[in-house]
Design a protein around this motif. Sequence first.
Motif, mmCIF file in Angstrom:
data_model
loop_
_atom_site.group_PDB
_atom_site.id
_atom_site.type_symbol
_atom_site.label_atom_id
_atom_site.label_comp_id
_atom_site.label_asym_id
_atom_site.label_seq_id
_atom_site.Cartn_x
_atom_site.Cartn_y
_atom_site.Cartn_z
ATOM 1 N N PRO A 96 0.811 -1.228 0.000
ATOM 2 C CA PRO A 96 0.000 0.000 0.000
ATOM 3 C C PRO A 96 0.841 1.274 0.000
ATOM 4 O O PRO A 96 0.503 2.237 -0.690
ATOM 5 C CB PRO A 96 -0.827 -0.088 1.285
ATOM 6 C CG PRO A 96 -0.802 -1.504 1.679
ATOM 7 C CD PRO A 96 0.479 -2.071 1.150
ATOM 8 N N VAL A 97 1.945 1.284 0.746
ATOM 9 C CA VAL A 97 2.803 2.473 0.760
ATOM 10 C C VAL A 97 3.354 2.722 -0.645
ATOM 11 O O VAL A 97 3.377 3.860 -1.125
ATOM 12 C CB VAL A 97 3.945 2.318 1.797
ATOM 13 C CG1 VAL A 97 5.025 3.361 1.597
ATOM 14 C CG2 VAL A 97 3.369 2.399 3.203
ATOM 15 N N GLY A 98 3.791 1.660 -1.313
ATOM 16 C CA GLY A 98 4.304 1.799 -2.672
ATOM 17 C C GLY A 98 3.242 2.268 -3.648
ATOM 18 O O GLY A 98 3.504 3.132 -4.493
ATOM 19 N N LEU A 99 2.050 1.723 -3.543
ATOM 20 C CA LEU A 99 0.967 2.128 -4.452
ATOM 21 C C LEU A 99 0.536 3.569 -4.199
ATOM 22 O O LEU A 99 0.345 4.336 -5.147
ATOM 23 C CB LEU A 99 -0.218 1.180 -4.313
ATOM 24 C CG LEU A 99 -0.010 -0.219 -4.875
ATOM 25 C CD1 LEU A 99 -1.203 -1.108 -4.562
ATOM 26 C CD2 LEU A 99 0.237 -0.169 -6.371
ATOM 27 N N ILE A 100 0.408 3.940 -2.957
ATOM 28 C CA ILE A 100 0.017 5.321 -2.647
ATOM 29 C C ILE A 100 1.113 6.291 -3.076
ATOM 30 O O ILE A 100 0.838 7.328 -3.676
ATOM 31 C CB ILE A 100 -0.315 5.464 -1.144
ATOM 32 C CG1 ILE A 100 -1.597 4.696 -0.823
ATOM 33 C CG2 ILE A 100 -0.457 6.932 -0.757
ATOM 34 C CD1 ILE A 100 -1.868 4.518 0.656
ATOM 35 N N GLY A 101 2.363 5.938 -2.789
ATOM 36 C CA GLY A 101 3.476 6.781 -3.227
ATOM 37 C C GLY A 101 3.521 6.909 -4.739
ATOM 38 O O GLY A 101 3.751 7.984 -5.289
ATOM 39 N N GLY A 102 3.267 5.812 -5.431
ATOM 40 C CA GLY A 102 3.238 5.842 -6.886
ATOM 41 C C GLY A 102 2.103 6.689 -7.427
ATOM 42 O O GLY A 102 2.277 7.439 -8.393
ATOM 43 N N LEU A 103 0.943 6.572 -6.803
ATOM 44 C CA LEU A 103 -0.192 7.389 -7.236
ATOM 45 C C LEU A 103 0.087 8.872 -7.043
ATOM 46 O O LEU A 103 -0.267 9.692 -7.892
ATOM 47 C CB LEU A 103 -1.459 6.988 -6.477
ATOM 48 C CG LEU A 103 -2.066 5.645 -6.872
ATOM 49 C CD1 LEU A 103 -3.194 5.276 -5.918
ATOM 50 C CD2 LEU A 103 -2.560 5.673 -8.314
ATOM 51 N N LEU A 104 0.745 9.209 -5.950
ATOM 52 C CA LEU A 104 1.090 10.607 -5.706
ATOM 53 C C LEU A 104 2.156 11.112 -6.680
ATOM 54 O O LEU A 104 2.222 12.310 -6.962
ATOM 55 C CB LEU A 104 1.561 10.792 -4.260
ATOM 56 C CG LEU A 104 0.503 10.541 -3.180
ATOM 57 C CD1 LEU A 104 1.128 10.614 -1.794
ATOM 58 C CD2 LEU A 104 -0.654 11.521 -3.311
ATOM 59 N N ALA A 105 2.974 10.210 -7.198
ATOM 60 C CA ALA A 105 4.063 10.607 -8.099
ATOM 61 C C ALA A 105 3.720 10.422 -9.579
ATOM 62 O O ALA A 105 4.566 10.668 -10.438
ATOM 63 C CB ALA A 105 5.309 9.809 -7.765
ATOM 64 N N ILE A 124 6.045 11.375 -12.835
ATOM 65 C CA ILE A 124 6.578 10.345 -13.730
ATOM 66 C C ILE A 124 6.188 10.655 -15.171
ATOM 67 O O ILE A 124 7.013 10.579 -16.088
ATOM 68 C CB ILE A 124 6.072 8.941 -13.310
ATOM 69 C CG1 ILE A 124 6.591 8.558 -11.925
ATOM 70 C CG2 ILE A 124 6.486 7.896 -14.342
ATOM 71 C CD1 ILE A 124 5.909 7.339 -11.326
ATOM 72 N N ARG A 125 4.930 11.014 -15.387
ATOM 73 C CA ARG A 125 4.466 11.329 -16.748
ATOM 74 C C ARG A 125 5.256 12.484 -17.354
ATOM 75 O O ARG A 125 5.614 12.441 -18.524
ATOM 76 C CB ARG A 125 2.986 11.685 -16.726
ATOM 77 C CG ARG A 125 2.093 10.502 -16.567
ATOM 78 C CD ARG A 125 0.644 10.937 -16.641
ATOM 79 N NE ARG A 125 -0.229 9.802 -16.398
ATOM 80 C CZ ARG A 125 -1.435 9.896 -15.896
ATOM 81 N NH1 ARG A 125 -1.937 11.083 -15.593
ATOM 82 N NH2 ARG A 125 -2.160 8.820 -15.711
ATOM 83 N N LEU A 147 5.756 0.653 -15.852
ATOM 84 C CA LEU A 147 7.027 0.005 -15.515
ATOM 85 C C LEU A 147 7.479 0.335 -14.097
ATOM 86 O O LEU A 147 7.954 -0.539 -13.366
ATOM 87 C CB LEU A 147 8.119 0.426 -16.504
ATOM 88 C CG LEU A 147 8.112 -0.267 -17.853
ATOM 89 C CD1 LEU A 147 9.131 0.373 -18.785
ATOM 90 C CD2 LEU A 147 8.394 -1.744 -17.704
ATOM 91 N N ILE A 148 7.341 1.591 -13.721
ATOM 92 C CA ILE A 148 7.770 1.985 -12.373
ATOM 93 C C ILE A 148 6.873 1.360 -11.310
ATOM 94 O O ILE A 148 7.365 0.861 -10.290
ATOM 95 C CB ILE A 148 7.846 3.521 -12.270
ATOM 96 C CG1 ILE A 148 9.009 4.022 -13.138
ATOM 97 C CG2 ILE A 148 8.013 3.968 -10.822
ATOM 98 C CD1 ILE A 148 9.090 5.522 -13.300
ATOM 99 N N PHE A 149 5.568 1.337 -11.551
ATOM 100 C CA PHE A 149 4.660 0.689 -10.605
ATOM 101 C C PHE A 149 4.986 -0.797 -10.480
ATOM 102 O O PHE A 149 5.100 -1.328 -9.367
ATOM 103 C CB PHE A 149 3.204 0.850 -11.064
ATOM 104 C CG PHE A 149 2.489 2.001 -10.451
ATOM 105 C CD1 PHE A 149 1.449 1.801 -9.567
ATOM 106 C CD2 PHE A 149 2.829 3.300 -10.769
ATOM 107 C CE1 PHE A 149 0.770 2.859 -9.003
ATOM 108 C CE2 PHE A 149 2.164 4.369 -10.215
ATOM 109 C CZ PHE A 149 1.127 4.156 -9.329
ATOM 110 N N ALA A 150 5.118 -1.489 -11.616
ATOM 111 C CA ALA A 150 5.371 -2.927 -11.594
ATOM 112 C C ALA A 150 6.687 -3.245 -10.893
ATOM 113 O O ALA A 150 6.761 -4.185 -10.090
ATOM 114 C CB ALA A 150 5.383 -3.474 -13.018
ATOM 115 N N ASN A 151 7.719 -2.468 -11.165
ATOM 116 C CA ASN A 151 9.006 -2.727 -10.530
ATOM 117 C C ASN A 151 9.015 -2.328 -9.062
ATOM 118 O O ASN A 151 9.737 -2.916 -8.263
ATOM 119 C CB ASN A 151 10.129 -2.046 -11.307
ATOM 120 C CG ASN A 151 10.540 -2.873 -12.496
ATOM 121 O OD1 ASN A 151 11.305 -3.808 -12.358
ATOM 122 N ND2 ASN A 151 9.991 -2.557 -13.663
#
Length: 154
Positions: A98-107, A111-112, A125-129
């Motif tokens: 969850p921390v990774g997913l929330i951090g990814g959503l915020l970023a 990233i785009r 790719l960044i989410f999957a990795n």
Amino acid sequence: MSFREKTAWIAVLTTLVVWSVYFAWFWADVAGQQLDGGTVLTRFLICMGISLVVMVGLNVATGVMTAKNIETPPDELERQIEARADRIGFKLLELLVPVGLIGGLLATDMIRSAFPADPAGSVALIFANGILMAFVLTEVVREAVHIASFRMTA
């Protein structure tokens, strides 16, 4: 050293070496804004193959050298060690994903903008990795708990 402890050592060392190299390559590509899905997939498959061959080979060699211990079922202590390692590993995974997913959503917007040529692919790719990294870290911690528990009871 028991067969199960030896296999834990094999898993930890192989995972640390192989996947540290993979993630160093990946995050260096991200930092350099040079993500290429084909290259990432090729590196992933190479690292997965190396891990598989090394772990299977070393576990078979260890099993042959300790043939008398390979077929014995785990005793009560080994089952307790396994349960403790699983419990710690799953709690860590429940935290990291969850921390990774929330951090990814915020970023996502960052990233785009960093990868204008393929913003959706780069985010994927960044989410999957990131998730893969959480699984790898969890497995290393789980096996390290095995090793520490075996060493404390030795």
